[in-house]
Design an enzyme around this catalytic site. Structure first.
Site, PDB file in Angstrom:
ATOM      1  CE  LYS A  29      -0.519   8.109   4.989  1.00  0.00           C
ATOM      2  NZ  LYS A  29      -0.844   7.660   6.329  1.00  0.00           N
ATOM      3  CD  GLU A  61      -2.700   1.181   2.596  1.00  0.00           C
ATOM      4  OE1 GLU A  61      -2.543   0.266   3.431  1.00  0.00           O
ATOM      5  OE2 GLU A  61      -3.541   2.086   2.724  1.00  0.00           O
ATOM      6  CG  ASP A  83      -4.713   9.177   4.809  1.00  0.00           C
ATOM      7  OD1 ASP A  83      -5.763   8.620   4.482  1.00  0.00           O
ATOM      8  OD2 ASP A  83      -3.789   8.600   5.409  1.00  0.00           O
ATOM      9  CG  ASP A 104      -6.144   4.452   1.882  1.00  0.00           C
ATOM     10  OD1 ASP A 104      -6.753   5.525   1.671  1.00  0.00           O
ATOM     11  OD2 ASP A 104      -6.086   3.921   3.001  1.00  0.00           O
ATOM     12  CG  ASP A 121      -7.985   7.063   7.464  1.00  0.00           C
ATOM     13  OD1 ASP A 121      -8.258   6.279   6.542  1.00  0.00           O
ATOM     14  OD2 ASP A 121      -6.812   7.378   7.765  1.00  0.00           O
ATOM     15  CG  HIS A 132      -7.000   0.135   2.433  1.00  0.00           C
ATOM     16  ND1 HIS A 132      -5.976   0.364   3.318  1.00  0.00           N
ATOM     17  CD2 HIS A 132      -7.268  -1.195   2.487  1.00  0.00           C
ATOM     18  CE1 HIS A 132      -5.631  -0.790   3.872  1.00  0.00           C
ATOM     19  NE2 HIS A 132      -6.382  -1.743   3.385  1.00  0.00           N
ATOM     20  CG  HIS A 151      -2.879   6.395   1.338  1.00  0.00           C
ATOM     21  ND1 HIS A 151      -2.271   5.234   1.726  1.00  0.00           N
ATOM     22  CD2 HIS A 151      -3.548   6.850   2.427  1.00  0.00           C
ATOM     23  CE1 HIS A 151      -2.564   4.988   2.992  1.00  0.00           C
ATOM     24  NE2 HIS A 151      -3.340   5.945   3.434  1.00  0.00           N
TER      25      HIS A 151
HETATM   26  C1  RNT Z   1      -2.390   4.270   6.726  1.00  0.00           C
HETATM   27  C2  RNT Z   1      -2.921   3.200   5.842  1.00  0.00           C
HETATM   28  C3  RNT Z   1      -3.158   1.873   6.488  1.00  0.00           C
HETATM   29  C4  RNT Z   1      -3.772   1.979   7.870  1.00  0.00           C
HETATM   30  C5  RNT Z   1      -4.258   0.676   8.439  1.00  0.00           C
HETATM   31  C6  RNT Z   1      -4.553   0.779   9.904  1.00  0.00           C
HETATM   32  O1  RNT Z   1      -2.407   5.504   6.164  1.00  0.00           O
HETATM   33  O2  RNT Z   1      -4.070   3.641   5.200  1.00  0.00           O
HETATM   34  O3  RNT Z   1      -3.913   1.070   5.657  1.00  0.00           O
HETATM   35  O4  RNT Z   1      -4.821   2.883   7.892  1.00  0.00           O
HETATM   36  O5  RNT Z   1      -3.393  -0.319   8.137  1.00  0.00           O
HETATM   37 ZN    ZN Z   2      -5.155   2.220   4.045  1.00  0.00          ZN
END
Ligand code: RNT
Ligand code: ZN
Length: 421
Positions: free
Chosen positions: A231, A229, A297, A262, A299, A289, A265
């Site tokens: 970012k 993943e 970011d 994600d 969330d 994600h 990101h």
């Molecule tokens: C962090 C990433 C990652 C986390 C999780 C908890 O920026 O998005 O995926 O949020 O693993």
């Molecule tokens: Zn993530």
């Protein structure tokens, strides 16, 4: 007319309206069988985990808010997840982080975890008849305190995290084997720098080396799949992220693994929905994600917005469901966490159902004929088609609360369970 009759009647009318534009609503509902969302356990406890040391959440991510009722034990977390599952149509999966092992009060460091610490989760998933995904936890730990894990220049720390990830992959393979459903193992690391680094390349060389070491052992694809993943930046890590999108996309293509996208990101104007049909020409599968960045970011809880809709539409338009693993990633501690969970997951599901209700073939025909006004008009008209009636009917069929009825269920759970914690 009673409530159920009303839902059915509204559906019959909606069915005709959609049929008039070439959409079969029954078929759309059927497609939802393959929309299996991996539920991120960390929404129930603000990414705290069950390790004995009560460490702070670190790594440039943050859960804000202190709404009462967060889960603090494995039993509470499972009760919360069962509640969430009972309020969602369709079949989901569980997405667990390594810090959520069943450690039974024992101090088990990240380089010591084994399948036995996750066996009760595997059994729980078995009982729920759902698959399970897994994540190495390369943050909230002393050895991550200086901001680097797999790309650390401290060889002891780097080795520690390589060992952790290796173990997580082995655990993932066993999870997938036992549950007879491939477990997606996602690697996200916080590594990066607040201020302008000079040796960007050195850290990236170390990350590549570490990934190669962790991926040495091969596991059958029926048991586990690896994902990385990327970012853009984290809090306090604004100037460079070692695992950038360019880095991981290259790594994923070269090593035949999954890329995790994600949607929090990237630069705010970049669309993950636009990336899916690009990366899938070069890699077999992606992991999503799904989240909601607000300015950054952050969330936030997923809502039915244009970003999420484009992601879902691109997946459904191209029949990519067997190549796109859908996960969620948000952690809002400022409102009822179970409410946040259900709102966010339902919003993602709605986006997929809306996507399934698109007359894609007809729209492509307009596009190919250069009829762009007509295409635009149809896309706009689709927004006010009676989607809600189809969604409600789907929920009714699935035996879960219809429309806003889940709100009361969550309020009741808050009174009966969450407020007593
Ligand atoms: C962090 C990433 C990652 C986390 C999780 C908890 O920026 O998005 O995926 O949020 O693993
Ligand atoms: Zn993530």
């Amino acid at each position: 007319m009673n409530k159920i009759e009303l839902i059915k009647k509204a559906y019959e009318i909606a069915k005709e309206q959609y049929a008039a534009i070439g959409v079969n609503t029954d078929a759309a509902i059927l497609k939802m069988k393959d929309v299996n969302i991996s539920l991120h356990c960390w929404q129930t406890d603000d990414v705290a985990g069950f390790e004995t040391a009560d460490g702070e959440l670190s790594g440039g991510i943050q859960a804000t808010g202190n709404y009462p009722g967060k889960s603090t034990t494995i039993e509470q977390m499972r009760a919360d997840l069962e509640k969430v599952l009972s309020l969602l149509p369709g079949k989901q999966r569980l997405n667990l982080h390594a810090i959520y092992g069943d450690f039974k009060g024992e101090k088990v460091d990240r380089d010591e975890i084994e399948v036995k610490h996750f066996q009760s989760w595997i059994d729980w998933c078995n009982k729920q008849e759902i698959g399970m995904d897994f994540n190495a936890t390369c943050f909230s730990h002393d050895r991550a305190a200086n901001g680097y894990t797999l790309s650390s220049k401290n060889e002891k720390n780097r080795k520690f995290w390589v060992e952790h990830v290796k173990r997580c992959r082995a655990i993932s393979a066993e999870i997938g084997k036992q549950l007879e459903s491939p477990c997606v193992h996602n690697i996200w690391i916080p590594d990066g720098s607040k201020d302008t680094p000079v040796d960007r390349n050195g850290y990236r060389a170390l990350l590549k080396k570490s990934l190669n070491e962790t991926l040495e052992t091969k596991y059958p694809k029926e048991h586990m799949k690896d994902a990385v993943e990327s970012k853009l930046f984290g809090i306090g890590l604004e100037s460079m992220t070692v695992g950038s999108h360019d880095f991981y996309l290259g790594y994923a293509i070269k090593n035949d693994i999954l890329i995790c996208l994600d949607n929090g990101h990237f630069h705010p104007t970049e669309q993950v929905g636009d990336k899916i049909s690009s990366v899938l020409h070069f890699i077999d599968e992606v992991l999503l994600h799904v989240t909601r960045p607000v300015r950054w970011d952050s969330d936030h809880v997923v809502t039915l917005n244009e970003d999420v809709q484009l992601i879902a539409s691109e997946v459904m338009r191209n029949n990519f469901l067997d190549r796109v693993n859908i996960g969620l990633d948000f952690f809002d501690a400022s409102i009822n966490r179970i409410g946040a969970y259900v709102v966010g997951t339902r919003a993602a599901q709605k986006a997929f159902l809306i996507a399934a209700l698109e007359p894609t073939k007809e729209l492509i025909q307009l596009e190919e004929a250069g009829k762009y006004f007509e295409r635009l008009a149809m896309l706009e008209e689709l927004k006010t088609k009676p989607f809600g009636a189809v969604w409600n009917y789907y929920c009714l069929q699935e035996g879960v609360p219809v429309g806003e009825d889940y709100i009361g269920k969550i309020q009741q759970y808050e009174n009966d369970v969450l407020n007593k914690r």
